[in-house]
Enzyme design. Structure first.
Site, PDB file in Angstrom:
ATOM      1  N   LYS A 270      26.817  25.621  34.699  1.00 51.07           N
ATOM      2  CA  LYS A 270      28.126  24.965  34.820  1.00 51.07           C
ATOM      3  C   LYS A 270      29.033  25.823  35.690  1.00 51.07           C
ATOM      4  O   LYS A 270      29.425  26.923  35.302  1.00 51.07           O
ATOM      5  CB  LYS A 270      28.794  24.772  33.463  1.00 51.07           C
ATOM      6  CG  LYS A 270      30.017  23.855  33.625  1.00 51.07           C
ATOM      7  CD  LYS A 270      31.043  23.984  32.537  1.00 51.07           C
ATOM      8  CE  LYS A 270      31.989  25.136  32.736  1.00 51.07           C
ATOM      9  NZ  LYS A 270      32.960  24.958  33.821  1.00 51.07           N
TER      10      LYS A 270
ATOM     11  N   GLU B 207      29.184  39.132  31.541  1.00 48.00           N
ATOM     12  CA  GLU B 207      29.873  39.940  32.563  1.00 48.00           C
ATOM     13  C   GLU B 207      31.338  39.563  32.479  1.00 48.00           C
ATOM     14  O   GLU B 207      31.705  38.456  32.860  1.00 48.00           O
ATOM     15  CB  GLU B 207      29.366  39.606  33.970  1.00 48.00           C
ATOM     16  CG  GLU B 207      27.893  39.809  34.184  1.00 48.00           C
ATOM     17  CD  GLU B 207      27.515  41.265  34.363  1.00 48.00           C
ATOM     18  OE1 GLU B 207      28.419  42.127  34.406  1.00 48.00           O
ATOM     19  OE2 GLU B 207      26.305  41.522  34.464  1.00 48.00           O
TER      20      GLU B 207
ATOM     21  N   CYS C 253      36.323  40.808  39.432  1.00 48.87           N
ATOM     22  CA  CYS C 253      36.267  41.437  38.104  1.00 48.87           C
ATOM     23  C   CYS C 253      36.261  42.959  38.207  1.00 48.87           C
ATOM     24  O   CYS C 253      36.785  43.638  37.350  1.00 48.87           O
ATOM     25  CB  CYS C 253      35.069  40.930  37.320  1.00 48.87           C
ATOM     26  SG  CYS C 253      33.543  41.016  38.225  1.00 48.87           S
TER      27      CYS C 253
ATOM     28  N   GLU D  86      44.204  43.068  32.540  1.00 47.86           N
ATOM     29  CA  GLU D  86      43.633  42.591  33.804  1.00 47.86           C
ATOM     30  C   GLU D  86      44.586  41.552  34.392  1.00 47.86           C
ATOM     31  O   GLU D  86      44.926  40.578  33.728  1.00 47.86           O
ATOM     32  CB  GLU D  86      42.268  41.952  33.524  1.00 47.86           C
ATOM     33  CG  GLU D  86      41.552  41.503  34.775  1.00 47.86           C
ATOM     34  CD  GLU D  86      40.182  40.887  34.486  1.00 47.86           C
ATOM     35  OE1 GLU D  86      40.074  40.112  33.532  1.00 47.86           O
ATOM     36  OE2 GLU D  86      39.239  41.195  35.233  1.00 47.86           O
TER      37      GLU D  86
HETATM   38  P1  NAI Z   1      37.437  31.623  31.989  1.00 54.55           P
HETATM   39  O1  NAI Z   1      36.712  32.742  31.415  1.00 54.55           O
HETATM   40  O2  NAI Z   1      38.139  30.679  31.075  1.00 54.55           O
HETATM   41  O3  NAI Z   1      36.456  30.749  32.896  1.00 54.55           O
HETATM   42  C1  NAI Z   1      35.190  31.127  33.354  1.00 54.55           C
HETATM   43  C2  NAI Z   1      34.204  29.999  33.115  1.00 54.55           C
HETATM   44  O4  NAI Z   1      34.024  29.785  31.714  1.00 54.55           O
HETATM   45  C3  NAI Z   1      34.609  28.648  33.670  1.00 54.55           C
HETATM   46  O5  NAI Z   1      33.455  28.001  34.168  1.00 54.55           O
HETATM   47  C4  NAI Z   1      35.146  27.928  32.451  1.00 54.55           C
HETATM   48  O6  NAI Z   1      35.063  26.528  32.564  1.00 54.55           O
HETATM   49  C5  NAI Z   1      34.218  28.421  31.384  1.00 54.55           C
HETATM   50  N1  NAI Z   1      34.717  28.367  30.018  1.00 54.55           N
HETATM   51  C6  NAI Z   1      36.012  28.386  29.590  1.00 54.55           C
HETATM   52  N2  NAI Z   1      36.047  28.371  28.246  1.00 54.55           N
HETATM   53  C7  NAI Z   1      34.776  28.345  27.813  1.00 54.55           C
HETATM   54  C8  NAI Z   1      34.177  28.341  26.525  1.00 54.55           C
HETATM   55  N3  NAI Z   1      34.895  28.386  25.406  1.00 54.55           N
HETATM   56  N4  NAI Z   1      32.823  28.354  26.442  1.00 54.55           N
HETATM   57  C9  NAI Z   1      32.072  28.359  27.546  1.00 54.55           C
HETATM   58  N5  NAI Z   1      32.595  28.354  28.784  1.00 54.55           N
HETATM   59  C10 NAI Z   1      33.922  28.347  28.929  1.00 54.55           C
HETATM   60  O7  NAI Z   1      38.443  32.175  33.017  1.00 54.55           O
HETATM   61  P2  NAI Z   1      39.776  31.424  33.569  1.00 54.55           P
HETATM   62  O8  NAI Z   1      40.560  30.785  32.477  1.00 54.55           O
HETATM   63  O9  NAI Z   1      39.348  30.554  34.662  1.00 54.55           O
HETATM   64  O10 NAI Z   1      40.586  32.677  34.071  1.00 54.55           O
HETATM   65  C11 NAI Z   1      41.434  33.355  33.172  1.00 54.55           C
HETATM   66  C12 NAI Z   1      41.358  34.819  33.370  1.00 54.55           C
HETATM   67  O11 NAI Z   1      40.030  35.259  33.131  1.00 54.55           O
HETATM   68  C13 NAI Z   1      41.641  35.310  34.766  1.00 54.55           C
HETATM   69  O12 NAI Z   1      42.988  35.422  35.016  1.00 54.55           O
HETATM   70  C14 NAI Z   1      40.945  36.611  34.756  1.00 54.55           C
HETATM   71  O13 NAI Z   1      41.761  37.574  34.152  1.00 54.55           O
HETATM   72  C15 NAI Z   1      39.736  36.372  33.922  1.00 54.55           C
HETATM   73  N6  NAI Z   1      38.539  36.092  34.705  1.00 54.55           N
HETATM   74  C16 NAI Z   1      37.669  37.113  34.893  1.00 54.55           C
HETATM   75  C17 NAI Z   1      36.543  36.917  35.649  1.00 54.55           C
HETATM   76  C18 NAI Z   1      35.576  38.010  35.858  1.00 54.55           C
HETATM   77  O14 NAI Z   1      34.673  37.881  36.670  1.00 54.55           O
HETATM   78  N7  NAI Z   1      35.703  39.108  35.172  1.00 54.55           N
HETATM   79  C19 NAI Z   1      36.260  35.644  36.302  1.00 54.55           C
HETATM   80  C20 NAI Z   1      37.217  34.608  35.991  1.00 54.55           C
HETATM   81  C21 NAI Z   1      38.306  34.857  35.232  1.00 54.55           C
END
Ligand code: NAI
Length: 785
Positions: free
Chosen positions: A190, A264, A298, A393
């Site tokens: 996804k 990750e 990240c 972050e």
């Molecule tokens: P997120 O962690 O919510 O999204 C990442 C992925 O997880 C997306 O595909 C989303 O649809 C999915 N997702 C969301 N909730 C889920 C759940 N309960 N179970 C399974 N999958 C789920 O990140 P978001 O809201 O897009 O970004 C928020 C913050 O997260 C950012 O501001 C940043 O601080 C952090 N982030 C960190 C990343 C990294 O690589 N370390 C990447 C993206 C976001």
């Protein structure tokens, strides 16, 4: 503008990349996408728009998956998996190679589509994201080809559920899909809801490249779809990249389901500049560290830690460099900083910065584009380590800065975070840099460089940055498990209950067994003991019942023995041999004890197997080395093996001595202090064993042994922030509780789900154990030309 004027201002003219082909591809698809399931696109359904963050324009409409779509995708993956695995390493290598070639042929289309969808400068998508994607598929074609000979006895998990973020949409897909397929798994992926278009183009490429139906399935939608994918019963392994909060939620949602999991997560990576660094290089490094992809990385070097003597001059030069950054249309090849992925993210960043009352804020002088979703590169100096923005972050183009005086202080500041993803160290004195690098708690460390990635070099975090590695042989292993034959005889897990009987103790002097904590015999905090009986009901002795306080004391003692990690492998081997020697001297006594407790005459062979196992780990103590990776950049990446830290281990019930030794051995050999909870029904041998430990030169706190109820002690260990890894091989299935309770601290867990293990055979020792006892730390160093 005249040529003379151009030379005077050195202004860059625009160099726009055409979006025509990418937009034409979207039109060809009807601008509306369904899911990619079983080798074909489904009809588009209700969904949401995917927008270009630089302009706000709608690029396409995507479908929000429902349960039925996720079911269909998982079923397709399940049906396709056996044949895909059976293709063999070479067969799969050919497919991965074909995918790599196709991506290469369409690299510009991918790069432009990525930029349109995500807002990152096309220069980055073209020169970094897409080349790394190709490299990942090529590299994994090679790993597939070599896997059978290099990793015998390992096989795929089955179906992988993968959820990825929006910051490197296609690259994160490659990091997930390539190793999964190489290992013989099939995939349901996804992509993030903001950025699904390159994943859908990849699906189209899979179809055109002749990948068998159902091997790759892509479902689109928001977090709710992610939740469905990871929790689906038909998924055997989950891999996630994204925020730490969602990582925790996934740990809880999958607890007790027997799924393998890698996470990750976020970071707040330190960028350490010593006063003898090459300042120009460090400043250019910083531009890459925090303004690459608008800081939505990240492992972004988002925390500058600069030596006090040069701090002022460094900040001044940094501000001057920042003011030269070109911000704007990401399709312009001259642009350095593009758009933020979505207004929601931009607003989060703005809110975090607005909430910061400490320090001094510098934002670039350049005007922000009038439309689209942009945020100015920002530097905040003079923060204290405890300020919110030093800890949280931000995930945007915002750098925070503090200063240090001594190398030791730099290390302390760098490690003063709940994360542990990456760090970079800048100094022209390599003695200093290489002294500091191993002290940093981070999965990836760059020396005089930053944000270097390669398919051969493992990437991943420590602490709350998650667990598991991506890239190289190390990353591939996350997609493999020992095949049943290698795992030996297994039986469904069935709780072994203690024998009951007469509580009066007959014959000989009654010895009061005690817990073993911090190198000393310790009475249980609660003051309770329980009688242990043999099969005939005869009382064999009394064992203490440990409680939460005893666990806390033992963890504290183990944490105090952190120096064990610094001893040499040779020294650790000597101690393990010494334990074996001392056990051999009392072999008959231990054998008799095991026979009496279990009611089976297998004690003698269990003692011999335990001695052999101690030899195994004495042998491994100085041989389970890392690898040096020949990366296609100026340098090498050393994938070092570091101890995980304090290991809590709930020992197998069925093998009272061998089980304990099988967990203690790898923990000790790799430099970890441990807290061992003995076999619950047959605990006496473990307490006898404390005398062997006491007489074998084991430093205090390295081994701590408790007895008591597994079910009662497991939650305390799982929730304890001082326990870095928790293993459980109890005959009581505690996996759901342990995995759920460990989510808060994101500790590494290794639990037996549903099946027992044959401790006497090959499944009772070796790589699986050594890997669980170590973390990979990838250190990139300059080397050669
Ligand atoms: P997120 O962690 O919510 O999204 C990442 C992925 O997880 C997306 O595909 C989303 O649809 C999915 N997702 C969301 N909730 C889920 C759940 N309960 N179970 C399974 N999958 C789920 O990140 P978001 O809201 O897009 O970004 C928020 C913050 O997260 C950012 O501001 C940043 O601080 C952090 N982030 C960190 C990343 C990294 O690589 N370390 C990447 C993206 C976001």
């Amino acid at each position: 503008m005249t040529v003379k004027e151009i030379f005077e201002t050195m202004e860059y003219g625009p160099a726009p990349e055409s979006a025509a082909e990418a937009l034409a591809w979207l039109v060809d698809q009807g601008d509306r996408f369904g899911h990619f399931i079983d080798g074909a696109f489904t009809d588009p359904g209700d969904g949401f728009d995917s927008c270009n963050p630089a302009t706000g324009e709608v690029l396409a409409t995507l479908t929000q998956a429902g349960e039925a779509d996720v079911d269909a995708a998982v079923s397709a993956a399940r049906r396709a998996q056996p044949a895909w695995a059976k293709l063999g390493g070479h067969g799969r290598a050919r497919h991965l190679y074909a995918l790599a070639r196709m991506i290469q042929k369409h690299s510009r289309l991918f790069a432009v589509l990525e930029t349109l969808d995500n807002g990152k400068p096309v220069r980055e998508a073209r020169d970094i994201d897409i080349p790394l994607v190709q490299r990942h598929f090529y590299h994994h074609a090679g790993l597939a080809q070599l896997m059978e000979s290099e990793l015998p006895g390992m096989g795929p998990h089955g179906v992988c559920g993968q959820v990825i973020p929006w910051n490197f949409p296609l690259l994160m897909l490659a990091w997930k899909v390539a190793p999964a397929l190489a290992a013989g798994n099939t995939v349901v992926l996804k992509p993030a809801e903001y950025t699904s278009l390159t994943a859908l183009l990849f699906a189209d490429i899979c179809r055109r490249a002749g990948l068998p139906r159902g091997v790759v399935n892509i479902v689109t939608g928001d977090g709710a779809v992610g939740e469905m994918v990871v929790a689906h019963k038909g998924v055997d392994k989950v891999a996630f990249t994204g925020s730490t909060g969602v990582g925790r939620a996934i740990r809880r949602a999958t607890a007790g389901q027997g799924k393998a999991l890698t996470l990750e997560l976020g970071g707040k990576s330190a960028f350490i500049v010593f006063d003898d660094a090459d300042i120009d290089s460090a400043i250019e490094g910083l531009v890459d560290a925090i303004w690459f992809n608008g800081g939505q990385v990240c492992c972004a070097g988002s925390r500058l830690i600069v030596q006090e003597g040069i701090a002022e001059a460094f900040h001044t030069r940094l501000c001057a460099r920042m003011d030269k950054l070109r911000i704007g249309d990401p399709l312009d090849k001259c642009v350095d900083v593009g758009a933020i992925v979505d207004p929601v993210q931009r607003d989060r960043i703005a809110q975090m910065v607005a909430g910061c009352t400490a320090g001094e804020v510098h934002q670039v002088a350049a005007e922000m584009p009038a439309q689209g979703c942009f945020y100015p590169p920002t530097l905040i100096t003079g923060l204290a380590p405890s300020d919110a923005l030093m800890q949280e972050e931000i995930f945007g183009p915002v750098l925070v800065s503090t200063t240090f005086r001594t190398p030791a202080e730099a290390v302390d500041l760098a490690n003063d975070t709940r994360y542990g993803l990456a760090a970079s160290v800048w100094s022209e004195n390599l003695n200093l840099a290489l002294d500091v690098a191993p002290k940093l708690v981070a999965g990836v460390i760059w020396v005089n460089a930053t944000n270097l990635f390669d398919a051969a070099a493992p990437f991943g975090g420590m602490r709350e940055s998650g667990f598991g590695r991506e890239g190289g042989w190390e990353g591939l292993r996350a997609y493999l498990r020992p095949v049943v034959k290698a795992a030996g005889k297994t039986k469904p897990l069935a709780q072994i209950v203690p024998f009951e009987g007469d509580s009066s103790f007959h014959g000989g002097l009654d010895r009061t067994s005690k817990l073993y904590i911090g190198g000393k015999q310790a009475r249980p905090d609660g003051g309770y003991t329980r009688a242990v009986h043999g099969k005939s009901g005869k009382a064999l002795g009394e064992v203490p019942i440990a409680n939460r306080k005893d666990i806390r004391n033992a963890v504290e003692a183990a944490a105090g023995a952190a120096g064990w990690a610094k001893t040499t492998g040779h020294a650790r081997a000597q101690i393990l041999y010494f334990i074996a020697e001392n056990l051999e001297a009392r072999a008959d006594e231990f054998a008799a004890r095991i026979d009496a407790m279990t009611g089976i005459r297998k004690g003698a062979s269990e003692v011999q197997a335990s001695i052999s196992r101690l030899f195994t780990y004495a042998a491994w103590a100085d041989k389970f080395d890392g690898r040096v990776k020949g990366v296609p950049l100026r340098g090498v990446a050393m994938a070092m093996r570091a101890p995980v830290g304090v290991i809590g281990a709930i020992c197998p019930d069925e093998a009272p001595l061998l089980g304990l030794v099988s967990l203690m051995g790898p923990a000790m050999a790799m430099g970890n202090p441990c807290v061992l909870i003995a076999s619950e029904p047959y605990p006496l041998a473990a307490l006898d064993f404390t005398q062997i430990i006491e007489t074998s030169d084991v430093p205090e706190g390295v081994v701590n042994i408790l007895t008591g109820s597994h079910a009662e002690l497991a939650p305390t260990l799982a929730r304890h922030a001082g326990v870095d890894a928790l293993w459980c091989f109890s005959s009581t299935d505690l996996s759901a509780q342990i995995e759920a309770d460990s989510a808060a601290s994101l500790k590494r867990t290794w639990v037996n789900n549903a099946q027992t293990r044959d401790w006497t055979g090959a499944a009772g020792e070796g790589h699986e154990f050594l890997e669980a006892a170590t973390e990979i730390k990838t250190i990139w160093v300059p080397y050669g030309e």
